[in-house]
Structures are given as C-alpha cells and as structure tokens.
Write a protein that holds these residues in place. Sequence first.
Motif, PDB file in Angstrom:
ATOM      1  N   GLN A  54       0.836  -1.198   0.000  1.00  0.00           N
ATOM      2  CA  GLN A  54       0.000   0.000   0.000  1.00  0.00           C
ATOM      3  C   GLN A  54       0.872   1.249   0.000  1.00  0.00           C
ATOM      4  N   ALA A  55       0.328   2.319  -0.567  1.00  0.00           N
ATOM      5  CA  ALA A  55       1.064   3.586  -0.633  1.00  0.00           C
ATOM      6  C   ALA A  55       0.069   4.712  -0.870  1.00  0.00           C
ATOM      7  N   TYR A  56       0.438   5.900  -0.416  1.00  0.00           N
ATOM      8  CA  TYR A  56      -0.340   7.099  -0.738  1.00  0.00           C
ATOM      9  C   TYR A  56       0.623   8.090  -1.377  1.00  0.00           C
ATOM     10  N   PHE A  57       0.224   8.572  -2.553  1.00  0.00           N
ATOM     11  CA  PHE A  57       1.040   9.503  -3.314  1.00  0.00           C
ATOM     12  C   PHE A  57       0.384  10.879  -3.313  1.00  0.00           C
ATOM     13  N   VAL A  58       1.209  11.904  -3.269  1.00  0.00           N
ATOM     14  CA  VAL A  58       0.715  13.279  -3.348  1.00  0.00           C
ATOM     15  C   VAL A  58       1.327  13.952  -4.570  1.00  0.00           C
ATOM     16  N   VAL A  59       0.615  14.963  -5.054  1.00  0.00           N
ATOM     17  CA  VAL A  59       1.135  15.820  -6.116  1.00  0.00           C
ATOM     18  C   VAL A  59       1.525  17.130  -5.444  1.00  0.00           C
ATOM     19  N   GLY A  67      -2.967  17.501  -4.877  1.00  0.00           N
ATOM     20  CA  GLY A  67      -3.727  16.292  -5.173  1.00  0.00           C
ATOM     21  C   GLY A  67      -3.106  15.096  -4.485  1.00  0.00           C
ATOM     22  N   GLY A  68      -3.841  13.995  -4.519  1.00  0.00           N
ATOM     23  CA  GLY A  68      -3.322  12.775  -3.926  1.00  0.00           C
ATOM     24  C   GLY A  68      -4.173  11.575  -4.288  1.00  0.00           C
ATOM     25  N   ALA A  69      -3.593  10.396  -4.113  1.00  0.00           N
ATOM     26  CA  ALA A  69      -4.316   9.141  -4.332  1.00  0.00           C
ATOM     27  C   ALA A  69      -3.576   8.023  -3.618  1.00  0.00           C
ATOM     28  N   GLY A  70      -4.365   7.060  -3.130  1.00  0.00           N
ATOM     29  CA  GLY A  70      -3.792   5.912  -2.454  1.00  0.00           C
ATOM     30  C   GLY A  70      -4.102   4.629  -3.187  1.00  0.00           C
ATOM     31  N   ILE A  71      -3.296   3.636  -2.903  1.00  0.00           N
ATOM     32  CA  ILE A  71      -3.526   2.303  -3.457  1.00  0.00           C
ATOM     33  C   ILE A  71      -3.242   1.320  -2.328  1.00  0.00           C
ATOM     34  N   ALA A  72      -4.174   0.407  -2.096  1.00  0.00           N
ATOM     35  CA  ALA A  72      -4.048  -0.524  -0.975  1.00  0.00           C
ATOM     36  C   ALA A  72      -4.882  -1.767  -1.257  1.00  0.00           C
ATOM     37  N   ALA A  93      -5.306  21.748 -10.097  1.00  0.00           N
ATOM     38  CA  ALA A  93      -4.627  20.556 -10.606  1.00  0.00           C
ATOM     39  C   ALA A  93      -5.403  19.878 -11.739  1.00  0.00           C
ATOM     40  N   ARG A  94      -6.646  20.230 -11.898  1.00  0.00           N
ATOM     41  CA  ARG A  94      -7.516  19.524 -12.845  1.00  0.00           C
ATOM     42  C   ARG A  94      -7.278  19.971 -14.289  1.00  0.00           C
ATOM     43  N   GLY A  95      -7.481  19.021 -15.202  1.00  0.00           N
ATOM     44  CA  GLY A  95      -7.384  19.324 -16.627  1.00  0.00           C
ATOM     45  C   GLY A  95      -5.957  19.483 -17.123  1.00  0.00           C
ATOM     46  N   ARG A  96      -4.989  19.019 -16.363  1.00  0.00           N
ATOM     47  CA  ARG A  96      -3.579  19.184 -16.726  1.00  0.00           C
ATOM     48  C   ARG A  96      -2.864  17.853 -16.963  1.00  0.00           C
ATOM     49  N   GLY A  97      -3.606  16.737 -16.933  1.00  0.00           N
ATOM     50  CA  GLY A  97      -2.988  15.429 -17.122  1.00  0.00           C
ATOM     51  C   GLY A  97      -2.434  14.830 -15.838  1.00  0.00           C
ATOM     52  N   ILE A  98      -2.585  15.550 -14.742  1.00  0.00           N
ATOM     53  CA  ILE A  98      -2.047  15.071 -13.467  1.00  0.00           C
ATOM     54  C   ILE A  98      -2.805  13.827 -13.005  1.00  0.00           C
ATOM     55  N   GLY A  99      -4.123  13.815 -13.184  1.00  0.00           N
ATOM     56  CA  GLY A  99      -4.924  12.660 -12.772  1.00  0.00           C
ATOM     57  C   GLY A  99      -4.508  11.390 -13.506  1.00  0.00           C
ATOM     58  N   THR A 100      -4.261  11.507 -14.798  1.00  0.00           N
ATOM     59  CA  THR A 100      -3.816  10.349 -15.580  1.00  0.00           C
ATOM     60  C   THR A 100      -2.462   9.862 -15.077  1.00  0.00           C
ATOM     61  N   ASP A 101      -1.539  10.789 -14.832  1.00  0.00           N
ATOM     62  CA  ASP A 101      -0.227  10.400 -14.308  1.00  0.00           C
ATOM     63  C   ASP A 101      -0.357   9.729 -12.946  1.00  0.00           C
ATOM     64  N   MET A 102      -1.257  10.260 -12.106  1.00  0.00           N
ATOM     65  CA  MET A 102      -1.446   9.685 -10.774  1.00  0.00           C
ATOM     66  C   MET A 102      -2.027   8.279 -10.871  1.00  0.00           C
ATOM     67  N   ILE A 103      -3.044   8.094 -11.698  1.00  0.00           N
ATOM     68  CA  ILE A 103      -3.621   6.750 -11.860  1.00  0.00           C
ATOM     69  C   ILE A 103      -2.551   5.790 -12.362  1.00  0.00           C
ATOM     70  N   ASN A 104      -1.778   6.211 -13.348  1.00  0.00           N
ATOM     71  CA  ASN A 104      -0.725   5.343 -13.875  1.00  0.00           C
ATOM     72  C   ASN A 104       0.281   4.962 -12.796  1.00  0.00           C
ATOM     73  N   LYS A 105       0.643   5.912 -11.953  1.00  0.00           N
ATOM     74  CA  LYS A 105       1.578   5.646 -10.846  1.00  0.00           C
ATOM     75  C   LYS A 105       0.970   4.604  -9.890  1.00  0.00           C
ATOM     76  N   CYS A 106      -0.293   4.781  -9.544  1.00  0.00           N
ATOM     77  CA  CYS A 106      -0.966   3.854  -8.628  1.00  0.00           C
ATOM     78  C   CYS A 106      -1.146   2.475  -9.251  1.00  0.00           C
ATOM     79  N   LEU A 107      -1.533   2.417 -10.521  1.00  0.00           N
ATOM     80  CA  LEU A 107      -1.725   1.126 -11.186  1.00  0.00           C
ATOM     81  C   LEU A 107      -0.395   0.391 -11.321  1.00  0.00           C
TER      82      LEU A 107
END
Length: 164
Positions: A54-59, A67-72, A93-107
């Motif tokens: 498990q990990a939690y990542f921040v932007v 921004g942030g997202a966790g995976i566990a 943070a929205r509309g800048r591709g950050i969400g896609t990068d974050m999902i990719n990092k978590c996946l």
Amino acid sequence: MNTWKIREIKPEDNQQVKDLIRNVLVEMGVPKVGTAYEDRALDDMTNEYVGERQAYFVVEENSKIIGGAGIAPLTGLEEKVCELQKMYFLPEARGRGIGTDMINKCLQFGSDQKFKKCYIETLPYMENARKLYNKSGFEVIEKPLGNTGHYNCTVFMIKDLVLN
C-alpha cells in the motif's frame, strides 16, 4: 516541463492532505457520512498507508499539495484486488494530465505488488472522475466488491492489471 511532482506522502503532509480531501468533497457536494469525509484515516494518512502492498502519493507544486491518491489491498479481497483510494485534486490541478499520471503511478504500484485487479468506488455526479477512470481502462460493474464502508458511493469500477 512539469512544475509538479508525484511523490509518497510524508508526515508533514498529513494536515494538507486531510484539508484537501475534505475541501474537494464539500466542493462536490458529497455526503459527509458514508464517504471518505468521515474516515478516521484522514487524521494520519502517512500512518494509514504504512505497511506492505500500500502507498499514498501526493502531487506537490510550489511546496503545496494539490492532489493525492492511495492504493491498498481491498478489504475482503486483499490477495488479488487493490483499491484506488482517496484520489482527489484541487481545482488548479484539474485538466492538466495530473490525474492520468497519478492513476498510472498507482496502477503500476498495484501491478508491482502482484495484484490482479484494481477497484474503485465513486459517485454518479463525479463525472470528470468517472471519465478519467474510463479513459484509464476501468469498467463499471453492478455491485460493490470488498468492504470499503462507503455506502453512499454507488458507482463501482474495476480494471485488470498487467502483471510484471
């Protein structure tokens, strides 16, 4: 060149992350019960994501968490399914591709941890989030999986992970 970076959460980020998540939930009109808003984990996100798989990542941008997202492991299906958790971004943070990068990092993290699938719960009116999940390969399923405790979340999505 990006002015932001994705990194693992640190103890000094806890209050900023808690405030960010709650502010975004209020902005979106999310109920304060049966959602992440009332999760005790928000009080110490660093400690919540200590441990294996498990990990939690921040932007971070200009010393501010945007921004942030966790995976566990998904409670109840820990061996094979991970859950994308508490993924929220401030308006800047929205509309800048950050969400896609974050999902990719978590996946990628989930795949590296040998999970076979990734699960997420969201709300019907969080349209931009659902579009992002769809674009990232998540598909809607009929019923919830595991035991997240978020009974007000009524959209359930899953994605197969590519194992490395």
